[in-house]
Design an enzyme around this catalytic site. Sequence first.
Site, PDB file in Angstrom:
ATOM      1  N   HIS A   9       0.831  -1.201   0.000  1.00 38.09           N
ATOM      2  CA  HIS A   9       0.000   0.000   0.000  1.00 38.09           C
ATOM      3  C   HIS A   9       0.867   1.254   0.000  1.00 38.09           C
ATOM      4  O   HIS A   9       2.037   1.231   0.367  1.00 38.09           O
ATOM      5  CB  HIS A   9      -0.937   0.006   1.215  1.00 38.09           C
ATOM      6  CG  HIS A   9      -0.218  -0.079   2.531  1.00 38.09           C
ATOM      7  ND1 HIS A   9       0.452   0.985   3.078  1.00 38.09           N
ATOM      8  CD2 HIS A   9      -0.053  -1.113   3.375  1.00 38.09           C
ATOM      9  CE1 HIS A   9       0.994   0.622   4.219  1.00 38.09           C
ATOM     10  NE2 HIS A   9       0.706  -0.661   4.423  1.00 38.09           N
ATOM     11  N   GLU A  82      -2.208  -8.000   6.779  1.00 37.57           N
ATOM     12  CA  GLU A  82      -0.953  -7.622   7.413  1.00 37.57           C
ATOM     13  C   GLU A  82      -0.625  -8.589   8.554  1.00 37.57           C
ATOM     14  O   GLU A  82      -1.526  -9.146   9.175  1.00 37.57           O
ATOM     15  CB  GLU A  82      -1.120  -6.200   7.969  1.00 37.57           C
ATOM     16  CG  GLU A  82      -0.012  -5.663   8.811  1.00 37.57           C
ATOM     17  CD  GLU A  82       1.157  -5.178   7.997  1.00 37.57           C
ATOM     18  OE1 GLU A  82       2.270  -5.686   8.212  1.00 37.57           O
ATOM     19  OE2 GLU A  82       0.968  -4.297   7.136  1.00 37.57           O
TER      20      GLU A  82
END
Length: 125
Positions: A9, A82
């Site tokens: 990201h 994550e």
Amino acid sequence: MTVFHLLRHGEHVLQGQVLAGRTPGVGLSERGRAEIRCVAERLAGDGIAALYASPLQRTRETAQIVAAGLSLPVVYRDDLLELDFGEWTGLTFDEVRRDERWQAWSRHRGIATLPGGETMRAVQQ
């Protein structure tokens, strides 16, 4: 031959402040959105066939920017989340480094478990 592009990201709003981990509601900063627009432009001619992302807000925003540039739908997958930083999620990096368990995890990430979180090996599996 199949080619995979692994894209992290863009910069998020808590970048450099705290260990965001899986904290909900952490979106991209203006800089992060600009970074990803550049990436989308770069990938436009690469014949990308599919786009997968984790459901975290910052990765959803990243994927949506890339998807718009490539005219592709996004498939969200929980298995792309994550690493779970457990007790360290939301702490400043100085706070994490002061935790005596940091050294063990830092030296042996493949086998050490994050306090209340998971091992890198679990993420790899």
